[in-house]
Scaffold this active site. Structure first.
Site, PDB file in Angstrom:
ATOM      1  NE  ARG A  51      -6.932 -11.392  17.152  1.00  0.00           N
ATOM      2  CZ  ARG A  51      -8.057 -11.576  18.009  1.00  0.00           C
ATOM      3  NH1 ARG A  51      -8.490 -10.483  18.646  1.00  0.00           N
ATOM      4  NH2 ARG A  51      -8.677 -12.747  18.509  1.00  0.00           N
ATOM      5  CE1 TYR A 102       1.557   2.397  -3.091  1.00  0.00           C
ATOM      6  CE2 TYR A 102      -0.010   2.043  -1.145  1.00  0.00           C
ATOM      7  CZ  TYR A 102       1.076   1.515  -2.296  1.00  0.00           C
ATOM      8  OH  TYR A 102       1.043   0.236  -2.521  1.00  0.00           O
ATOM      9  CG  ASP A 173       2.090   7.770   4.129  1.00  0.00           C
ATOM     10  OD1 ASP A 173       3.356   7.745   4.544  1.00  0.00           O
ATOM     11  OD2 ASP A 173       1.533   7.096   3.463  1.00  0.00           O
ATOM     12  CE  LYS A 198       7.139   1.326  -0.073  1.00  0.00           C
ATOM     13  NZ  LYS A 198       6.114   0.013   0.427  1.00  0.00           N
TER      14      LYS A 198
HETATM   15  C1  LIG Z   1       3.765   6.482   0.882  1.00  0.00           C
HETATM   16  C2  LIG Z   1       3.467   5.097   1.512  1.00  0.00           C
HETATM   17  N1  LIG Z   1       2.237   4.893   2.129  1.00  0.00           N
HETATM   18  C3  LIG Z   1       2.072   3.579   2.369  1.00  0.00           C
HETATM   19  C4  LIG Z   1       2.343   2.418   1.547  1.00  0.00           C
HETATM   20  C5  LIG Z   1       1.584   1.299   1.931  1.00  0.00           C
HETATM   21  O1  LIG Z   1       2.673   0.257   2.545  1.00  0.00           O
HETATM   22  P1  LIG Z   1       2.773  -1.252   2.437  1.00  0.00           P
HETATM   23  O2  LIG Z   1       3.198  -1.674   1.240  1.00  0.00           O
HETATM   24  O3  LIG Z   1       3.597  -1.531   3.557  1.00  0.00           O
HETATM   25  O4  LIG Z   1       1.483  -1.639   2.859  1.00  0.00           O
HETATM   26  C6  LIG Z   1       3.156   2.706   0.462  1.00  0.00           C
HETATM   27  C7  LIG Z   1       3.679   1.499  -0.122  1.00  0.00           C
HETATM   28  O5  LIG Z   1       4.543   1.822  -1.238  1.00  0.00           O
HETATM   29  C8  LIG Z   1       3.761   4.145   0.304  1.00  0.00           C
HETATM   30  O6  LIG Z   1       4.796   4.108  -0.232  1.00  0.00           O
END
Ligand SMILES: Cc1ncc(COP(=O)(O)O)c(C=O)c1O
Length: 360
Positions: A51, A102, A173, A198
């Site tokens: 971990r 998101y 982000d 992504k």
């Molecule tokens: C801009 C953005 N941030 C965070 C996330 C969350 O990521 P995860 O699906 O890997 O948990 C997403 C998921 O679609 C996203 O598009």
């Protein structure tokens, strides 16, 4: 004669993506970092337990850290990274966030607020004055740029000044832009967050997240939270994400070129009322002139474009975002978010236009 004391020039980002995080170059060394499948380590070293660290994560973190210009920590998913960063906020403190972040991030903020942990102030990212005003008294400012799926772009340097004047951390982000197109730490952000699921991993086969910072103290705090809360990736996931990261630059270059060409063609199509595209990246959002039903029809009539959520893979996918109950009503009902892949752009267009033409 060459000067052997001359500084060795740093490699450029596309080279770093390919070269960093590899085992030392020596006879019979593997080219790639192995998948280290172990839950524990022989005592007396720095790792001790699975971990707390893993050599396969470390290789991934080395590469993404260098690309973003900071120190990286990998997480089990993007939302695990989001949650760990939001956990930095003290009891009752205010968080400013883009309203169209998101929806999982917005849901985390709402959940923390409902439990009395934080006060969330959701703002319109396109109104920089509103964001700047909201920064006063905040402990953390959360930007996503471009936003998912509205594709709004933040004025990061102006908001950075307001956030720092308030003593708040600025988080970006960077999932949509990736370090190929935007390096938020260089623009003054304190933390960069990724859904590595992504573009970073890029093949729709793994969930992973990451946080990068150039503040050693923040890195230590976040590493401590990861050790304690345990939102760690599996070693195989880290291997896949690193393998994907090696080709990030060529994938982004091709996907963006495809997206720019599709934007040009979509703008001419009568079934498309609006094309949202910030001018960079490989996500396009279109609003169908004939409404949500037409948008749903479109996503079921193609042969190549796959109706699926998520984005950033080599293959092109799309979906009507409001099919999710959690998507806010400020996102048009007939908006289809398109994640443009690296296929031949003419195949993508022909498949799309065949479906669009049937909508009338
Ligand atoms: C801009 C953005 N941030 C965070 C996330 C969350 O990521 P995860 O699906 O890997 O948990 C997403 C998921 O679609 C996203 O598009």
């Amino acid at each position: 004669m060459s000067d052997t004391n001359a500084p060795v020039p740093a490699f450029r980002p596309a080279t770093v993506a390919v070269n960093a995080g590899r085992p030392p170059v020596e006879p019979d060394a593997p080219m790639n970092v192995p998948v280290t499948l172990t839950s524990t380590y022989v005592a007396g070293g720095e790792l001790e337990y699975g971990r707390f660290g893993n050599p396969t994560w470390t290789a991934f973190e080395e590469v993404l850290g260098q690309l973003e210009g900071g120190r990286c920590l990998s997480f089990a998913s993007g939302l695990a990274a989001v949650g760990t960063v939001l956990d930095l906020v003290g009891q009752g403190q205010a968080v400013v966030a883009a309203r169209h972040s998101y929806n999982g991030t917005v849901m985390q903020l709402a959940d923390l607020e409902a439990r009395g942990r934080i006060a969330a102030k959701l703002v319109d990212l396109t109104d920089t004055d509103e964001v700047v005003r909201a920064c006063e008294g905040a402990a953390l400012v959360w930007l996503e740029s471009p936003t998912n799926p509205a594709l709004e772009v933040a004025d990061i340097p102006t908001i950075r000044d307001a956030a720092h004047a308030a003593g708040a951390y600025l988080v970006v982000d960077n999932t949509f832009a990736t370090p190929v197109l935007q390096r938020p730490l260089e623009l003054g952000a304190d933390l960069v967050v990724h859904s590595a699921t992504k573009y970073i991993a890029g093949h729709s086969d793994v969930l992973m997240g990451a946080v990068v910072t150039n503040d050693d103290e923040l890195h230590g705090v976040l590493k401590g939270r990861r050790d304690l809360l345990g939102a760690i990736p599996g070693p195989f996931e880290a291997f896949l994400a690193l393998r994907g990261l090696r080709t990030l630059h060529v994938r982004m270059e091709r996907a963006q070129a495809n997206a720019q060409e599709l934007v040009r063609r979509l703008r001419e199509h009568p079934a498309v009322e609006e094309v949202r595209y910030p001018g960079f990246g490989a996500i396009i959002s279109i609003v169908l002139a004939q409404g949500a039903l037409a948008a749903d029809l479109l996503t079921h009539k193609t042969r190549l474009w796959v109706h699926a959520t998520s984005l950033g893979g080599v293959e092109s996918t799309f979906e009507r975002r409001r099919r999710w109950k959690s998507e806010p009503a400020t996102i048009p009902d007939a908006l289809v978010r398109m994640s443009v892949g690296i296929e031949d752009v003419d195949d993508l267009w022909e498949d799309l236009v065949r479906a669009l033409d049937t909508l009338g």
